[in-house]
Design an enzyme around this catalytic site. Structure first.
Site, PDB file in Angstrom:
ATOM      1  CD  GLU A  60       8.791  12.630  12.572  1.00 22.58           C
ATOM      2  OE1 GLU A  60       7.618  12.194  12.572  1.00 22.58           O
ATOM      3  OE2 GLU A  60       9.735  11.984  12.105  1.00 22.58           O
ATOM      4  CB  CYS A 113      12.632   8.755   9.216  1.00 21.51           C
ATOM      5  SG  CYS A 113      13.802   7.661   8.411  1.00 21.51           S
ATOM      6  CD  GLU A 133      12.618   0.487   8.954  1.00 21.48           C
ATOM      7  OE1 GLU A 133      12.634   1.314   8.032  1.00 21.48           O
ATOM      8  OE2 GLU A 133      13.204  -0.595   8.918  1.00 21.48           O
ATOM      9  CE  LYS A 157      -2.084   2.973   1.914  1.00 23.87           C
ATOM     10  NZ  LYS A 157      -1.852   4.396   1.532  1.00 23.87           N
TER      11      LYS A 157
HETATM   12  P1  NAD Z   1       1.827   8.106   7.760  1.00 28.87           P
HETATM   13  O1  NAD Z   1       1.934   7.298   8.994  1.00 28.87           O
HETATM   14  O2  NAD Z   1       0.860   9.217   7.725  1.00 28.87           O
HETATM   15  O3  NAD Z   1       1.452   7.191   6.507  1.00 28.87           O
HETATM   16  C1  NAD Z   1       2.253   6.079   6.150  1.00 28.87           C
HETATM   17  C2  NAD Z   1       1.380   5.080   5.417  1.00 28.87           C
HETATM   18  O4  NAD Z   1       0.414   4.542   6.309  1.00 28.87           O
HETATM   19  C3  NAD Z   1       0.616   5.659   4.237  1.00 28.87           C
HETATM   20  O5  NAD Z   1       0.614   4.720   3.188  1.00 28.87           O
HETATM   21  C4  NAD Z   1      -0.790   5.840   4.814  1.00 28.87           C
HETATM   22  O6  NAD Z   1      -1.814   5.827   3.851  1.00 28.87           O
HETATM   23  C5  NAD Z   1      -0.881   4.638   5.734  1.00 28.87           C
HETATM   24  N1  NAD Z   1      -1.840   4.757   6.836  1.00 28.87           N
HETATM   25  C6  NAD Z   1      -2.201   5.885   7.499  1.00 28.87           C
HETATM   26  N2  NAD Z   1      -3.080   5.579   8.479  1.00 28.87           N
HETATM   27  C7  NAD Z   1      -3.270   4.239   8.433  1.00 28.87           C
HETATM   28  C8  NAD Z   1      -4.059   3.328   9.192  1.00 28.87           C
HETATM   29  N3  NAD Z   1      -4.822   3.728  10.211  1.00 28.87           N
HETATM   30  N4  NAD Z   1      -3.999   2.015   8.869  1.00 28.87           N
HETATM   31  C9  NAD Z   1      -3.222   1.587   7.856  1.00 28.87           C
HETATM   32  N5  NAD Z   1      -2.467   2.396   7.102  1.00 28.87           N
HETATM   33  C10 NAD Z   1      -2.477   3.713   7.392  1.00 28.87           C
HETATM   34  O7  NAD Z   1       3.315   8.614   7.444  1.00 28.87           O
HETATM   35  P2  NAD Z   1       3.793   9.588   6.291  1.00 28.87           P
HETATM   36  O8  NAD Z   1       3.269  10.948   6.598  1.00 28.87           O
HETATM   37  O9  NAD Z   1       3.490   8.961   4.984  1.00 28.87           O
HETATM   38  O10 NAD Z   1       5.374   9.553   6.483  1.00 28.87           O
HETATM   39  C11 NAD Z   1       6.076  10.409   7.346  1.00 28.87           C
HETATM   40  C12 NAD Z   1       6.371   9.704   8.650  1.00 28.87           C
HETATM   41  O11 NAD Z   1       7.097   8.505   8.387  1.00 28.87           O
HETATM   42  C13 NAD Z   1       7.272  10.505   9.576  1.00 28.87           C
HETATM   43  O12 NAD Z   1       6.798  10.370  10.895  1.00 28.87           O
HETATM   44  C14 NAD Z   1       8.632   9.830   9.442  1.00 28.87           C
HETATM   45  O13 NAD Z   1       9.489   9.993  10.531  1.00 28.87           O
HETATM   46  C15 NAD Z   1       8.223   8.407   9.258  1.00 28.87           C
HETATM   47  N6  NAD Z   1       9.283   7.640   8.591  1.00 28.87           N
HETATM   48  C16 NAD Z   1      10.048   6.793   9.333  1.00 28.87           C
HETATM   49  C17 NAD Z   1      11.101   6.086   8.737  1.00 28.87           C
HETATM   50  C18 NAD Z   1      11.999   5.177   9.524  1.00 28.87           C
HETATM   51  O14 NAD Z   1      12.786   4.467   8.905  1.00 28.87           O
HETATM   52  N7  NAD Z   1      11.928   5.165  10.838  1.00 28.87           N
HETATM   53  C19 NAD Z   1      11.351   6.252   7.378  1.00 28.87           C
HETATM   54  C20 NAD Z   1      10.552   7.145   6.662  1.00 28.87           C
HETATM   55  C21 NAD Z   1       9.510   7.821   7.274  1.00 28.87           C
HETATM   56  O1  6OD Z   2      18.153   3.179   3.216  1.00 25.60           O
HETATM   57  C1  6OD Z   2      18.198   3.338   4.431  1.00 25.60           C
HETATM   58  O2  6OD Z   2      19.200   3.172   5.077  1.00 25.60           O
HETATM   59  C2  6OD Z   2      16.982   3.817   5.134  1.00 25.60           C
HETATM   60  N1  6OD Z   2      16.305   2.949   5.865  1.00 25.60           N
HETATM   61  C3  6OD Z   2      16.622   5.090   4.997  1.00 25.60           C
HETATM   62  C4  6OD Z   2      15.533   5.699   5.634  1.00 25.60           C
HETATM   63  C5  6OD Z   2      15.152   6.940   5.255  1.00 25.60           C
HETATM   64  C6  6OD Z   2      14.057   7.603   5.883  1.00 25.60           C
HETATM   65  O3  6OD Z   2      13.535   8.602   5.495  1.00 25.60           O
END
Ligand code: NAD
Ligand code: 6OD
Length: 486
Positions: free
Chosen positions: A390, A288, A254, A178
């Protein structure tokens, strides 16, 4: 207008209820695609296709055959490199160099590396003594988990999706992805790649849509899904964890971060300014691992703030296709509203705005894009909301510190635990700090540099589990124990 459909059972299919939503360009606000919205019937079809795939050829392939196919996926992504770069630039608005040098090549690498990992996994085996002297051979085998739901964010869509797909497929699972509603393009393009190289139908499925009340929720609630890997916001992780509790499904998360950047007075000054600049502003701060809290040792504090300000004020706004531009918009107007609300709050909470703090003046053709200025603050207490929460935007707060103990306490004073970047030329100190900061990864004199074979994940509210190299096998396989009496 281009339509983006689901990819189910090896075919592009329209949504069951024929509902579509608009995908807008973050650069200028224009509608660039209509995207099929997945509901229960679409998710059912995708999960059933994935279950059938597990029962068919895919489930019977040897590791060698899977490895060969995954190498072919990586090769085909590289052959269509420009298509992936264009698709991701259009969805995210981020500069070409980020796509060309980081997001797309690392996405292709995710298939190769995890193919290599599974090719080289040894079998754990013990020859046991038994009272009758005949002995026994006791060994472990790994089998795929089954159908894995892969729920993705929008900030580095292709890299983060393939980081899950590589190991999931290498271990022999079938997946239903998704993608984020903001970035469906590269997941769709990958469907063409899968068909081209001969990945059997149903192994890779994509259902587009939103989260709650849409494809995301229906997928994570689906009883036909055996495990859920999710990257996104911490509060979404909480909702998905509740969904996973039904049926006792495994999760790998993550999540968010509020990462610290630490600069000691003995650091290579220019390298530190450049490193903190990249860690706070790359991808318009939508990483992130990004640094939103910067701590600089007092003797170099003023000089550092001025140098970072000068670097930030040189960013070049504009369309991502123009190679001279190094700074893109935020992903959407909705996200811009959130970031701007923090810009306002910083001022209300008493920040000194060193640079930025609003919407830039841009030519009329970009006026409808989701642009914000990169922003630096100083002077806030650690209790201020922009220092604690954040934001996921191009901004950071810089504060002076005195000594190692103080900065370790400051860095650890957060509910998150994803990453830290530390700048120092004192090697012993670097090791000490890395041990004391409670995060999944500490970078010393570097940032966003990691061999894909090493473990990645967050502590505290930044995630559950570690993925990367052999660590991914824990989540994407089930271990079975076999004991043979000899
Ligand atoms: P989000 O949580 O809003 O959405 C992520 C995904 O989850 C989307 O596909 C969304 O449609 C889906 N989603 C939302 N609510 C849902 C539910 N109730 N049930 C199932 N699916 C659902 O995140 P975002 O805004 O797309 O991304 C930004 C966030 O992601 C930031 O908080 C960032 O720190 C985090 N992030 C973390 C990492 C990591 O490796 N730790 C990497 C990238 C992004
Ligand atoms: O490729 C990577 O090491 C990794 N997990 C990156 C994450 C990026 C988050 O925005």
């Amino acid at each position: 207008m281009r339509s983006i459909e689901h990819f189910i059972d090896g075919k592009f299919v329209a949504p069951a209820n024929a509902e579509y939503f608009d995908k807008r360009s973050p650069v200028d606000g224009s509608v660039i695609a209509r995207v099929g919205e997945g509901k229960q019937a679409d998710v059912d079809a995708a999960v059933q296709a994935a279950r059938r795939a597990m029962e068919s050829d895919w489930g019977k392939f040897t590791t060698e055959k899977r490895v060969e196919l995954l190498y072919a996926v990586a090769t085909e992504i590289n052959r269509r490199f420009e298509d992936f770069v264009e698709a991701e630039m259009a969805d995210t608005g981020q500069p070409r160099h980020v796509m060309e040098h980081v997001f797309i090549p690392r996405g292709a690498a995710n298939f190769r590396i995890f193919a290599d990992v599974v090719k080289n996994v040894p079998t754990e085996a013990f020859r046991m003594a038994t009272p009758d002297g005949r002995g026994a051979l006791n060994y472990a085998i790994r089998v795929p988990k089954g159908v894995v739901a892969v729920v993705c964010p929008w900030n580095a869509p292709f890299l983060l999706m393939t980081w899950k797909l590589g190991p999931a497929l290498a271990c022999g699972n079938a997946v239903v992805v998704k993608p984020s509603e903001e970035t469906p393009a590269t997941a769709t393009l990958l469907g063409e790649v899968m068909n081209k190289v001969g990945i059997p139908p149903g192994v890779y499925n994509v259902v587009n849509g939103f989260g709650p009340g849409s494809a995301g929720e229906f997928l994570t609630m689906h009883p036909g899904v055996d495990a859920i890997t999710f990257t996104g916001e911490t509060r979404t992780g909480t909702a998905i964890m509740k969904a996973a509790a039904e049926g006792i499904r495994d999760v790998s998360f993550e999540l968010g971060g509020k990462n610290a950047g630490i600069v000691f007075a003995d650091a290579d000054f220019d390298a530190a300014v450049d490193g903190i600049f990249r860690s706070a502003f790359l991808n318009t701060g939508q990483v992130c691992l990004g640094t939103e809290r910067v701590y600089v040792e007092r003797p170099i504090f003023d000089r550092f703030v001025q140098a970072l300000k000068a670097r930030v004020e040189k960013v070049r706004y504009g369309r991502p296709q123009d190679k001279a531009n190094d700074y893109g918009p935020l992903i959407s107007h909705e996200h811009r509203q959130k970031v701007l609300s923090y810009y306002r709050r910083a001022v209300e909470e008493g920040a000194e705005v060193v640079t930025g703090g609003g919407i830039p003046e841009l030519p009329p053709e970009l006026a409808e894009g989701a642009w914000v200025q990169p922003t630096i603050w100083t002077g806030l207490p650690e209790t201020a909301s922009v220092v604690r929460e954040e934001i996921f935007g191009p901004c950071c707060h810089i504060r002076p510190f005195d000594g190692e103990d103080e900065v370790v306490a400051l860095a650890n004073d957060t509910e998150y635990g994803l990453s830290t970047t530390v700048w120092t030329t004192n090697l012993a100190r670097a090791h000490r700090i890395a041990e004391r900061i409670d995060v999944g990864i500490t970078w010393i004199n570097s940032w966003f540099l990691r061999d894909l074979r090493t473990p990645f994940g967050g502590s505290k509210h930044s995630g559950i589990g570690r993925e990367g190299g052999v660590h991914s096998l824990e989540f994407y396989t089930e271990t079975r124990n076999v004991c043979i009496k000899l």
